[in-house]
Design an enzyme around this catalytic site. Structure first.
Site, mmCIF file in Angstrom:
data_model
loop_
_atom_site.group_PDB
_atom_site.id
_atom_site.type_symbol
_atom_site.label_atom_id
_atom_site.label_comp_id
_atom_site.label_asym_id
_atom_site.label_seq_id
_atom_site.Cartn_x
_atom_site.Cartn_y
_atom_site.Cartn_z
ATOM 1 N N ASP A 1 46.896 39.137 36.699
ATOM 2 C CA ASP A 1 46.073 39.389 37.891
ATOM 3 C C ASP A 1 46.296 38.358 38.994
ATOM 4 O O ASP A 1 45.397 38.048 39.760
ATOM 5 C CB ASP A 1 44.568 39.437 37.524
ATOM 6 C CG ASP A 1 44.305 40.377 36.363
ATOM 7 O OD1 ASP A 1 44.839 41.487 36.398
ATOM 8 O OD2 ASP A 1 43.598 39.983 35.419
ATOM 9 N N LYS B 1 50.738 39.973 41.506
ATOM 10 C CA LYS B 1 52.186 40.275 41.395
ATOM 11 C C LYS B 1 52.539 41.562 42.131
ATOM 12 O O LYS B 1 53.611 41.654 42.730
ATOM 13 C CB LYS B 1 52.590 40.398 39.921
ATOM 14 C CG LYS B 1 52.441 39.093 39.152
ATOM 15 C CD LYS B 1 52.936 39.211 37.724
ATOM 16 C CE LYS B 1 52.079 40.065 36.818
ATOM 17 N NZ LYS B 1 50.739 39.488 36.542
ATOM 18 N N LYS C 1 51.391 42.854 44.878
ATOM 19 C CA LYS C 1 51.601 42.636 46.312
ATOM 20 C C LYS C 1 52.918 41.884 46.565
ATOM 21 O O LYS C 1 53.665 42.224 47.482
ATOM 22 C CB LYS C 1 50.428 41.831 46.896
ATOM 23 C CG LYS C 1 50.775 41.354 48.297
ATOM 24 C CD LYS C 1 49.672 40.712 49.062
ATOM 25 C CE LYS C 1 50.303 40.087 50.324
ATOM 26 N NZ LYS C 1 49.343 39.607 51.281
ATOM 27 N N HIS D 1 48.595 46.597 38.783
ATOM 28 C CA HIS D 1 49.127 45.973 39.993
ATOM 29 C C HIS D 1 48.582 46.697 41.215
ATOM 30 O O HIS D 1 48.759 47.905 41.362
ATOM 31 C CB HIS D 1 50.662 46.014 39.976
ATOM 32 C CG HIS D 1 51.252 45.146 38.910
ATOM 33 N ND1 HIS D 1 52.574 45.161 38.561
ATOM 34 C CD2 HIS D 1 50.676 44.211 38.113
ATOM 35 C CE1 HIS D 1 52.790 44.281 37.591
ATOM 36 N NE2 HIS D 1 51.650 43.701 37.303
ATOM 37 N N THR E 1 40.619 47.844 33.565
ATOM 38 C CA THR E 1 39.414 48.116 32.775
ATOM 39 C C THR E 1 38.118 47.966 33.578
ATOM 40 O O THR E 1 37.054 48.336 33.080
ATOM 41 C CB THR E 1 39.326 47.149 31.573
ATOM 42 O OG1 THR E 1 39.296 45.813 32.106
ATOM 43 C CG2 THR E 1 40.508 47.291 30.649
ATOM 44 N N GLY E 2 38.187 47.422 34.767
ATOM 45 C CA GLY E 2 36.984 47.214 35.582
ATOM 46 C C GLY E 2 36.128 46.045 35.107
ATOM 47 O O GLY E 2 35.083 45.765 35.678
ATOM 48 N N ARG E 3 36.586 45.333 34.068
ATOM 49 C CA ARG E 3 35.779 44.222 33.544
ATOM 50 C C ARG E 3 35.726 43.070 34.557
ATOM 51 O O ARG E 3 36.737 42.778 35.205
ATOM 52 C CB ARG E 3 36.406 43.668 32.251
ATOM 53 C CG ARG E 3 36.305 44.591 31.071
ATOM 54 C CD ARG E 3 36.949 43.978 29.840
ATOM 55 N NE ARG E 3 38.402 43.977 29.913
ATOM 56 C CZ ARG E 3 39.193 43.487 28.960
ATOM 57 N NH1 ARG E 3 38.671 42.930 27.884
ATOM 58 N NH2 ARG E 3 40.495 43.539 29.077
ATOM 59 N N LEU F 1 44.546 32.571 48.741
ATOM 60 C CA LEU F 1 44.119 31.310 49.351
ATOM 61 C C LEU F 1 42.863 31.524 50.198
ATOM 62 O O LEU F 1 41.986 30.655 50.254
ATOM 63 C CB LEU F 1 45.261 30.736 50.216
ATOM 64 C CG LEU F 1 44.987 29.362 50.803
ATOM 65 C CD1 LEU F 1 44.871 28.305 49.705
ATOM 66 C CD2 LEU F 1 46.068 28.948 51.802
HETATM 67 P P1 IMP Z 1 46.320 43.883 25.444
HETATM 68 O O1 IMP Z 1 47.515 43.574 26.298
HETATM 69 O O2 IMP Z 1 45.604 45.136 25.883
HETATM 70 O O3 IMP Z 1 46.627 43.850 23.996
HETATM 71 O O4 IMP Z 1 45.248 42.710 25.691
HETATM 72 C C1 IMP Z 1 45.481 41.379 25.251
HETATM 73 C C2 IMP Z 1 44.893 40.374 26.229
HETATM 74 O O5 IMP Z 1 45.684 40.369 27.409
HETATM 75 C C3 IMP Z 1 43.471 40.688 26.684
HETATM 76 O O6 IMP Z 1 42.790 39.471 26.895
HETATM 77 C C4 IMP Z 1 43.679 41.416 27.992
HETATM 78 O O7 IMP Z 1 42.543 41.309 28.837
HETATM 79 C C5 IMP Z 1 44.865 40.655 28.537
HETATM 80 N N1 IMP Z 1 45.699 41.413 29.471
HETATM 81 C C6 IMP Z 1 46.624 42.346 29.169
HETATM 82 N N2 IMP Z 1 47.225 42.773 30.281
HETATM 83 C C7 IMP Z 1 46.698 42.101 31.305
HETATM 84 C C8 IMP Z 1 46.945 42.085 32.719
HETATM 85 O O8 IMP Z 1 47.818 42.764 33.252
HETATM 86 N N3 IMP Z 1 46.176 41.227 33.450
HETATM 87 C C9 IMP Z 1 45.251 40.426 32.878
HETATM 88 N N4 IMP Z 1 45.004 40.399 31.570
HETATM 89 C C10 IMP Z 1 45.715 41.218 30.796
#
Ligand code: IMP
Length: 435
Positions: free
Chosen positions: A5, A8, A10, A33, A312-314, A343
């Site tokens: 996050d 990348k 952009k 992305h 995931t919206g988390r 920034l």
């Molecule tokens: P998984 O890739 O779904 O197995 O998740 C493993 C960990 O990587 C978790 O903590 C996710 O939240 C994190 N994660 C996976 N892909 C991303 C991403 O593109 N951005 C941020 N966190 C990610």
């Protein structure tokens, strides 16, 4: 350069015009992305961000785990907004995320959580749920390594092999999944095979041997941009294990994930945020939490930076910039230039803090600790900077930035030992400083 996050999407979108093709080499639909073009926001998960340029090839390499439903949704979404997706090519050897992989991902996370709650309820630094995206990423990579029942894109075009592989995979999973709610359809060999054959027919026009394609492009002097997903600190080998994803997110993943030798890689742009974020569980030394001042600062950064997951919206966990981590990522990736994003989000704080060392086991260290048990015991040591109050989102050159923002950037360059080539001061393509 961090836990994903970083922005990348952009940056890839920004430098794509200098390239003939953009290739993804790792991860799957766990990535998110975001690219904003003329005020319009595009969220991409599987398709390389280069797709937004009609003349570029957008290649999904063999190292990606491909969810055909998600891909189709993304293609449909782009087409409905007038984006030409004819440049999209999918590796015949990419592994397929099958419906039972998502069921396994969810079941495993649920049982890890149950196990943790039955122990003491505390988030453990070693064994607890990972907080995955539940997109089946880990189980799909595990299946790839286990081999026998793994389905690759080429298998989707070969009904006999496909049926056999799905039967094997389901036979090995049935016992562990059968009691889970809502998984019956994922264990139905005929149903899953039909779904997979249908997915194969949709994919057929896009499927190629991308290893030859990419190597031929490189040999012909064409420029390829390799777009990483997730983040170095989530790399299965070099990240904060076990709280990582299932793939090699760093530059080293390009070789296995595309078949292009890594020594052909020239420039390495390390995308980093001006602060830190993390989604899911795992240690994060500079995290800003709690009911006190730290928590308030964290909330403010989260709101200003719209720090909610694209996939995931988390809500993302937020913290000050951790340069111990970024310097480590620069070492792992051989980063030649940094792209500093968000920034603008740091404007308006009295003080801005940067972690330059950890205190660990009674000593100070400037080494990252890529093991979760160690990293969760590390305490950050900060260098404080006076904040900048000015809005920087309209700046288009470094000279237009307030002196305190410039000092922050120079400190990053000196500490990491890599120049900052790009500064992003807002989500739009235009809100970028390259000089
Ligand atoms: P998984 O890739 O779904 O197995 O998740 C493993 C960990 O990587 C978790 O903590 C996710 O939240 C994190 N994660 C996976 N892909 C991303 C991403 O593109 N951005 C941020 N966190 C990610």
């Amino acid at each position: 350069m961090q836990w994903g996050d970083e922005g990348k999407g952009k940056i890839v979108d920004l430098i794509a015009p200098q390239h003939d093709a953009v290739a993804r080499y790792n991860g799957g639909a766990n990535a998110g992305h975001s690219v904003v073009v003329k005020g319009e926001r595009f969220s991409l998960h599987l398709i390389p961000s280069g797709i937004l340029y009609p003349s570029k090839l957008a290649i999904i390499g063999n190292g990606v785990v491909l969810d055909p439903d998600k891909l189709q949704q993304e293609i449909d979404g782009l087409r409905s907004r007038g984006v030409d997706t004819s440049g999209l090519i999918v590796s015949s050897r990419a592994h397929v995320v099958m419906p039972y992989h998502k069921a396994e991902d969810a079941a495993r996370e649920d049982s890890l959580k149950k196990e943790r709650l039955s122990r003491d309820g505390e988030q453990s630094s070693v064994v607890s749920e990972i907080g995955t995206t539940r997109r089946g990423i880990g189980p799909a990579y595990a299946e790839k390594v286990q081999r026998s029942g793994a389905v690759r894109v080429c298998d989707l075009l070969d009904p006999e092999t496909l049926r056999e592989k799905i039967s094997i995979a389901i036979a090995t999973k049935r016992a562990s999944l059968v009691d889970q709610p809502g998984v019956a359809a994922t264990l139905d060999v005929a149903g899953v095979t039909d779904w997979a054959l249908h997915a194969g027919e949709n994919l057929r026009p896009m499927v190629q041997d991308t290893t030859y394609l990419l190597n031929n492009l490189v040999r012909a002097g064409k420029k390829v941009l390799f777009e990483s997903a997730n983040g170095t600190l989530l790399d299965v080998d070099h990240g904060t294990y076990p709280f990582v994803t299932g793939s090699s997110c760093s530059v080293g993943g390009i070789g296995p994930g595309t078949g292009v030798p890594v020594q052909r890689v020239g420039r390495v742009t390390g995308v980093m945020k001006a602060y830190s974020t993390r989604v899911g569980a795992g240690p994060m030394p500079t995290e800003l939490t709690g009911d006190g001042e730290d928590g308030k600062i964290g909330d403010r950064i989260r709101t200003r930076g719209r720090e909610f997951g694209t996939t995931t919206g988390r809500p993302r966990r937020v913290g000050w910039l951790d340069l111990v981590a970024v310097k480590y990522s620069a070492m792992i990736n051989g980063t030649t230039g940094l792209a500093l994003t968000m920034l603008d989000v740091l404007a308006g704080f009295d003080t801005v803090r940067v972690c330059t060392k950890y205190e660990f086991a009674g000593k100070q260290t400037d080494r990252f600790l890529p093991d979760s048990a160690s990293l969760s015991a590390a305490r950050p040591i900060y260098t404080d900077f006076p904040g900048f109050s000015e809005d920087v989102s309209a700046a288009r050159s470094r000279g237009e930035l307030p002196p305190r923002a410039r000092a922050y950037i120079e400190f990053i360059e000196q500490t990491v030992g890599v120049p900052v080539d790009i500064v992003s001061v807002g989500p739009d393509r235009a809100q970028t400083i390259t000089s």
